[in-house]
Scaffold this active site. Structure first.
Site, mmCIF file in Angstrom:
data_model
loop_
_atom_site.group_PDB
_atom_site.id
_atom_site.type_symbol
_atom_site.label_atom_id
_atom_site.label_comp_id
_atom_site.label_asym_id
_atom_site.label_seq_id
_atom_site.Cartn_x
_atom_site.Cartn_y
_atom_site.Cartn_z
ATOM 1 N N CYS A 224 68.816 9.893 50.477
ATOM 2 C CA CYS A 224 68.000 9.295 49.524
ATOM 3 C C CYS A 224 67.216 8.107 50.237
ATOM 4 O O CYS A 224 66.982 7.780 48.596
ATOM 5 C CB CYS A 224 69.048 9.913 47.786
ATOM 6 S SG CYS A 224 70.522 8.148 48.077
ATOM 7 N N GLY B 45 97.083 -3.342 32.794
ATOM 8 C CA GLY B 45 97.727 -3.343 34.502
ATOM 9 C C GLY B 45 99.066 -3.176 34.796
ATOM 10 O O GLY B 45 99.710 -3.751 36.119
ATOM 11 N N CYS C 69 74.727 9.368 51.280
ATOM 12 C CA CYS C 69 75.826 8.393 49.875
ATOM 13 C C CYS C 69 77.377 9.464 50.038
ATOM 14 O O CYS C 69 77.044 10.388 49.797
ATOM 15 C CB CYS C 69 75.338 9.451 48.454
ATOM 16 S SG CYS C 69 73.558 7.905 48.282
ATOM 17 N N CYS D 99 71.433 5.686 52.895
ATOM 18 C CA CYS D 99 71.604 6.746 53.626
ATOM 19 C C CYS D 99 70.641 7.738 53.587
ATOM 20 O O CYS D 99 69.508 7.221 53.126
ATOM 21 C CB CYS D 99 71.382 7.416 51.544
ATOM 22 S SG CYS D 99 71.818 9.194 51.387
#
Lengths: 297, 368
Positions: A251, A39, A273, A248
């Site tokens: 799908c 980080g 998506c 979606c």
């Protein structure tokens, strides 16, 4: 990742992966330091690249420094492999390294991304390379680099907590939708890059190595595998991710990040998506979206 | 059924082809040669070399041609090429007192050793469009002077230096000079790094910042001590020889600004300097650079930094036009994932606000 020197690779007059070996070594050192201090933003001698600053020069330099001839590279932008920037960066590495490329998350050893983490879970040995525009999570609260480096050094993160608290006081919830700050390994507050906060939980304890490159700002940082990454929140206002009412249209997925597609000029819209590989894999497996079902009915 | 947009790769290829066609323009018009650009658009070449930090007229001309005359794009092309070049060493400092001058003016003295040499400049032209030029009219010839200019002319700042009226400009330590193209900038930045960043900095940005100091945002009372243009030898010490040899000659513009300094409790009043240096003939840039260099010295001279031009981070982080251009234009890249996140957020905020509003409130309607 491989250190073996390549032979017989078409690189158009440039060194393998464009950067000279000295520069790669300098970047690898920065990456090692970044991995050792999760980080923490490591300054590095970012080079000018043949792509503009702000278009992924940091991610490209990180990828160029670690890619080897046996790697399989996937490049996505907004979750998709065929967005203009992803196409451009992929063809850059094809030209300068000749490595195999893929659109399949599972097959990739190296994934360079802008703004998304794939929906398919990552596995050990994979490396994610994030393109970062503004690496400093405190930048909007303190514009001066000299100051923010001090704040990180002293872990003086009160201003960030106050900002989040003020959001809750004003709006009832934290109003950051993407580039949502995280605390890495219980120490440094870090920008996850402008991914939607939906993707933040995927960073936590990930088996993959995650590297972040900011070219213009000349910073590299990292999350080693299996490292805690916690999105900032409060006990009474826990972190939460975006949800959609629909699924979606292609799908039928209800667990993925959805993009809104405007279908007409009277407010009509559907959702699909954002991760095109995930969506395609589901369709192949026989899943159908509401859109298809309507047509079939 | 909705089908996701595909075919980015072909569209990109076609876009590149179209760009090449646009660049060439009407094929009935003869194509520009690099020599024409080098000779007849020489100031464009100079700017591209300066901000591209690479002294190569032919490559700079190629960049200008390839960029269709977009100089910031040309600078970017040259920088991206420069970054791939191996570095075999650093040249010796240039001796500008020994340069072969073509132009040398001072605004602080009426006459001085070597005299005022106007040289080629727009300064004394009337800005009237020359319609003869549009007709490719004959070029008038400049007459040769009866005697050549003095070989070396003392720099105005050195003349002042003899009386101790101006601060000396000597290295503060024996530390090697930094290199902003290899190491990331740290703050507070030392003057070597600052001058490098300013030399590469965007002319327009520095011009406006310099101008702002003249209008009172960090005023530092500048005089154009000297501006000189000419050719100077570049020397290099090869390791195997151990002494400097001349490896070439470059054209440069140098500007020394002389600024007032009130003095402090420890130092008497004296003049201070701002310094500008460019490849080729970039007078406006050299002057702007000198103004901003002096402004950025506020802290070391004990002046309270109040204006943007005195703020190191503000100036140095934003002066580079390749960085600025890239990041500004990256907004063209798709951002629809982030935009979707914002959409979800804004809809939620409006919902919350509508639920909190009292019935019949205007806000409720607006939230529908």
């Amino acid at each position: 990742m491989s250190t073996q020197l390549p032979t017989q690779i078409p690189t158009g007059g440039y060194n393998f992966a464009y950067l000279d070996e000295q520069t790669k070594r300098m970047i690898r050192r920065a990456i090692l330091k970044a991995v050792a201090i999760p980080g923490y933003q490591v300054p590095f001698g970012s080079r000018e690249m043949p792509l503009p600053y702000g278009w992924g020069t940091g991610g490209i330099q990180v990828t160029a420094a670690i890619i080897g001839p046996e790697d399989t590279l996937k490049v996505i932008d907004q979750g998709a492999d065929d967005t203009t920037n992803a196409v451009n960066i992929r063809s850059f590495f094809q030209k300068t390294t000749g490595v195999a490329t893929t659109e399949k998350t599972r097959e990739a050893s190296l994934i360079q991304t802008r703004h998304r983490i794939p929906e398919t879970a990552l596995s050990e040995g994979q490396i994610m390379v994030y393109q970062v525009p503004i690496p400093e999570p405190l930048r909007w609260l303190e514009p001066r680099e000299g100051e923010t480096r001090k704040m990180h050094g002293l872990a003086e993160y009160g201003v960030m907590q106050v900002k989040l608290y003020e959001d809750i006081a004003h709006y009832g919830h934290i109003s950051t939708a993407y580039d949502y700050p995280v605390r890495v390994n219980g120490r440094y507050i870090m920008s996850p890059s402008p991914i939607p906060k939906f993707d933040n939980p995927k960073m936590d304890n990930s088996p993959a190595l995650q590297l972040f490159g900011a070219g213009r700002e000349k910073r590299i940082y990292a999350i080693p595998p299996y490292t805690s990454v916690k999105s900032l929140d409060f006990e009474d206002h826990p972190f939460e991710i975006e949800t959609w009412d629909g699924a979606c249209a292609i799908c039928g997925a209800t667990d993925s990040y959805l993009d809104e597609i405007v279908t007409d000029d009277t407010g009509g819209r559907i959702f699909v998506c954002s991760d095109t590989d995930y969506c395609g894999e589901r369709v192949e497996a026989g899943h159908k979206g509401a859109d298809d079902e309507e047509k079939a009915a | 059924m909705y089908v996701a947009v595909k075919g980015g790769e072909r569209a990109i290829d076609n876009s590149r082809l179209l760009l090449a066609e646009e660049r060439r323009g009407d094929p009935a018009v003869p194509e520009l040669t690099l020599a024409q650009i080098d000779q007849q658009l020489s100031l464009a070449v100079d700017r591209v070399m300066t901000e591209g930090s690479l002294y190569d007229r032919e490559l700079a001309a190629l960049a200008v041609k390839q960029a269709q005359g977009d100089l910031i794009e040309a600078i970017f092309l040259l920088r991206a090429y420069r970054t791939t070049l191996p570095r075999f060493g650093y040249a010796e400092p240039l001796e500008t007192a020994a340069m072969h001058l073509r132009r040398r003016i001072s605004a602080t003295y009426k006459d001085l050793p070597g005299g005022q040499v106007l040289g080629p400049t727009f300064d004394y032209t009337l800005r009237l469009l020359d319609f003869d030029l549009a007709e490719n009219g004959a070029t008038p010839e400049a007459e040769m002077a009866e005697e050549p200019l003095a070989g070396a002319m003392p720099r105005v700042a050195d003349i002042l230096g003899h009386g101790g009226l101006i601060e000396p400009e000597t290295p503060q330590d024996d530390r090697p000079v930094g290199d902003v193209t290899r190491d990331p900038m740290t703050f507070p930045a030392d003057r070597d790094a600052r001058l490098q960043a300013l030399a590469r900095g965007d002319e327009g940005f520095l011009l406006s910042l310099g101008y702002s100091t003249q209008r009172g945002y960090g005023k530092n009372h500048p005089f154009a001590g000297e501006i000189r243009l000419g050719e100077v030898a570049v020397e290099f010490v090869p390791e195997e020889l151990g002494f400097p040899i001349e490896i070439g000659e470059i054209t440069i513009t140098e500007c020394q600004m002389i600024n007032q300094f009130q003095g402090s409790t420890t130092e008497p009043a004296k003049f201070t300097r701002g310094y500008g240096l460019t490849f080729g003939h970039c007078e406006r840039k050299a002057m702007a650079m000198a103004l901003v260099d002096r402004s950025l010295r506020a802290q070391e001279l004990g002046e309270e930094p109040k204006a943007p031009a005195q703020d190191q981070e503000f100036v140095l982080y934003h002066a580079d036009n390749v960085e600025a251009s890239g990041f500004t234009q990256h907004l063209k890249l798709p951002h629809y994932v982030d935009f979707q996140a914002e959409l979800v957020m804004v809809r939620r905020m409006r919902e919350t606000a509508a639920n909190n509003a009292t019935p019949g409130d205007d806000f409720e309607e607006a939230a529908d």
